[in-house]
Design an enzyme around this catalytic site. Structure first.
Site, PDB file in Angstrom:
ATOM      1  N   HIS A 162       0.829  -1.206   0.000  1.00 26.60           N
ATOM      2  CA  HIS A 162       0.000   0.000   0.000  1.00 26.60           C
ATOM      3  C   HIS A 162       0.865   1.257   0.000  1.00 26.60           C
ATOM      4  O   HIS A 162       0.351   2.373  -0.147  1.00 26.60           O
ATOM      5  CB  HIS A 162      -0.907   0.001   1.237  1.00 26.60           C
ATOM      6  CG  HIS A 162      -2.272   0.556   0.965  1.00 26.60           C
ATOM      7  ND1 HIS A 162      -2.473   1.710   0.253  1.00 26.60           N
ATOM      8  CD2 HIS A 162      -3.498   0.117   1.310  1.00 26.60           C
ATOM      9  CE1 HIS A 162      -3.765   1.965   0.172  1.00 26.60           C
ATOM     10  NE2 HIS A 162      -4.419   1.007   0.800  1.00 26.60           N
ATOM     11  N   ASP A 382      -6.905  -9.337 -19.248  1.00 27.57           N
ATOM     12  CA  ASP A 382      -6.904 -10.608 -19.978  1.00 27.57           C
ATOM     13  C   ASP A 382      -5.446 -10.963 -20.241  1.00 27.57           C
ATOM     14  O   ASP A 382      -4.752 -10.269 -20.977  1.00 27.57           O
ATOM     15  CB  ASP A 382      -7.686 -10.421 -21.289  1.00 27.57           C
ATOM     16  CG  ASP A 382      -7.668 -11.661 -22.177  1.00 27.57           C
ATOM     17  OD1 ASP A 382      -6.982 -12.645 -21.824  1.00 27.57           O
ATOM     18  OD2 ASP A 382      -8.329 -11.625 -23.223  1.00 27.57           O
TER      19      ASP A 382
END
Length: 445
Positions: A162, A382
């Site tokens: 983070h 993808d």
């Protein structure tokens, strides 16, 4: 109840395909990254079989794994700080030690898991929940666990620091990585602004924000709001909202207002009295700053604004939604731009101080935090075998959080709600909630 057995097949480091040039070996984080917590967030993507391979499922899995590993190596050269190690809260040592990659297998069919996803089983897919992996990864800021269900069906789990990444940065990483994996020679290039955006503060160099790990036992549950139910919710508040603000409420606003109202009602059931409450909402700063930042800017370019309710009537749906929009408008009009340019660092330090004072003076307030990933095209990545069937991010750290994301169709909202165990039992039975939300439906729906 689905039972899973998982087996780790291999673990390895992946270094960048090109070494980081010597003049880039030290990467200074901007102030907003400096004060971000040093924790890892996670997201898991479940992919169907592409049915194009005639090889055995093991060969198919290892072929895909090699593609992923090679594309991570190339991607790390573009996101070079991600291949380094944190030196302190404001500095990354870009030493090319790399990411960490785990291959694993599970003994169930994906259809069994997705029919009614059990969030308690997500540890079987996450790299950061395995102690040996974390020890061997040696402080890696990017970990991936690639899991085979057999028959070409796979899951890809990311665990990302983070300190460098908000959800917009995660999306940029996914877009670059997946296009490299498909063979693109011209992937999206991240914008690594670093300290040029807002220099870190020396007096904070050793300090990241701390996350207060909740001592009580909390649980997570999944709820889905269909497009038709969201339309009903909007219709319920639209007249008052439009009369007050001459616009229409958003999907996120109406869903969040309902969740907040029901969570506070649950708290009242448990304690017997209504208590004041505050909701923090994270917003993407990139388009709200002047000049704007590109969407491909990597870092924590987010801030939160808060909405408070001191009486029960403040949480009537139309009141809560109107208040949310007013607070967002005020943030956009008066506060967002203060976070860039001259005086920005001082403004951020003052805002942190003010928030601390607010909580010291309002200890009785129940705090909820919301992150919305709606409108981020997270179902697009993808890697060469189609788009994901389902994605999820689980919170292992704190209670009273609400995470919103688009459903795969793009018009519904999927919620991961985290509450105290006793409160969640009551929350799941709330009639107003169940009028609009479906608890944990099939991810194939």
């Amino acid at each position: 109840m689905v039972e899973i057995k998982s087996e780790i097949v291999s673990r390895q480091s992946i270094r960048p395909s090109h070494p980081t040039p010597s003049h880039l070996k030290t990467f200074k984080l901007p102030l907003l990254d400096q004060i971000s917590p040093n924790i890892h967030g996670n997201m898991t993507f479940f992919y169907p079989s592409d049915n194009t391979s005639h090889s055995t499922s093991d060969h198919d899995f290892f072929d895909k794994s090699k593609l992923l590993q090679g594309s991570i190596s190339k991607t790390l050269s573009l996101f070079y700080p991600l291949a380094g190690r944190l030196h302190d809260a404001a500095t990354v040592d870009c030493n090319d030690e790399g990411a960490f990659f785990v291959e694993a297998k599970v003994n169930i069919q994906l259809s069994h898991f997705l029919n009614q996803p059990d969030l308690n089983l997500m540890d079987h897919f996450l790299p950061a929940t395995d102690a040996t992996t974390m020890e061997l990864s040696n402080g890696a800021m990017f970990l991936v666990r690639f899991t085979s269900f057999g028959c070409g069906v796979v899951a890809i789990s990311l665990s990302l620091t983070h300190k460098l990444f908000d959800v917009s940065s995660l999306l940029t990483l996914l877009q670059t990585w997946s296009s490299v994996c498909r063979g693109s020679s011209d992937p999206i290039t991240p914008v690594l602004i670093g300290e040029k955006f807002l220099a870190p503060r020396d007096e904070l160099s050793a300090i990241s924000a701390t996350i207060k790990i909740d001592a009580e036992k909390f649980v997570q549950r999944r709820f889905v709001f269909s497009a038709s139910k969201i339309a009903e919710l909007k219709a319920e508040v639209n007249k008052e909202f439009h009369d007050m603000l001459q616009s229409h409420p958003s999907r996120v606003e109406v869903v969040l207002a309902l969740l907040w109202k029901c969570a506070v009602a649950t708290k009242k059931q448990k304690t017997g009295t209504f208590g004041p409450t505050v909701m923090f909402q994270a917003v993407n700063l990139r388009k709200r700053l002047s000049p704007t930042l590109p969407e491909t800017a990597v870092g924590n370019f987010i801030w939160t604004f808060m909405v408070s309710a001191y009486e029960e009537r403040d949480l009537e749906l139309h009141e809560a939604v109107i208040q949310m929009r007013k607070c967002l408008n005020e943030f956009n009009d008066t506060k967002a731009n203060v976070l860039r340019g001259e005086g920005a660092a001082q403004a951020i330090m003052e805002a942190i101080k003010e928030r601390g004072e607010f909580f010291r003076n309002n200890k009785e307030m129940t705090v909820y935090k919301c992150s919305s990933w709606c409108k981020f095209p997270l179902y697009d990545p993808d890697f060469g075998w189609g788009k994901p069937l389902w994605l999820v991010s689980v919170n292992k750290l704190v209670s009273n959080t609400i995470a919103l994301a688009d459903t795969r169709s793009g018009d519904g909202i999927e919620v991961i709600m985290t509450l105290d165990e006793e409160e969640m039992t009551l929350f799941q039975q709330n009639e107003q909630l169940l009028k609009y939300a479906t608890p944990n439906p099939s991810s194939y729906a």
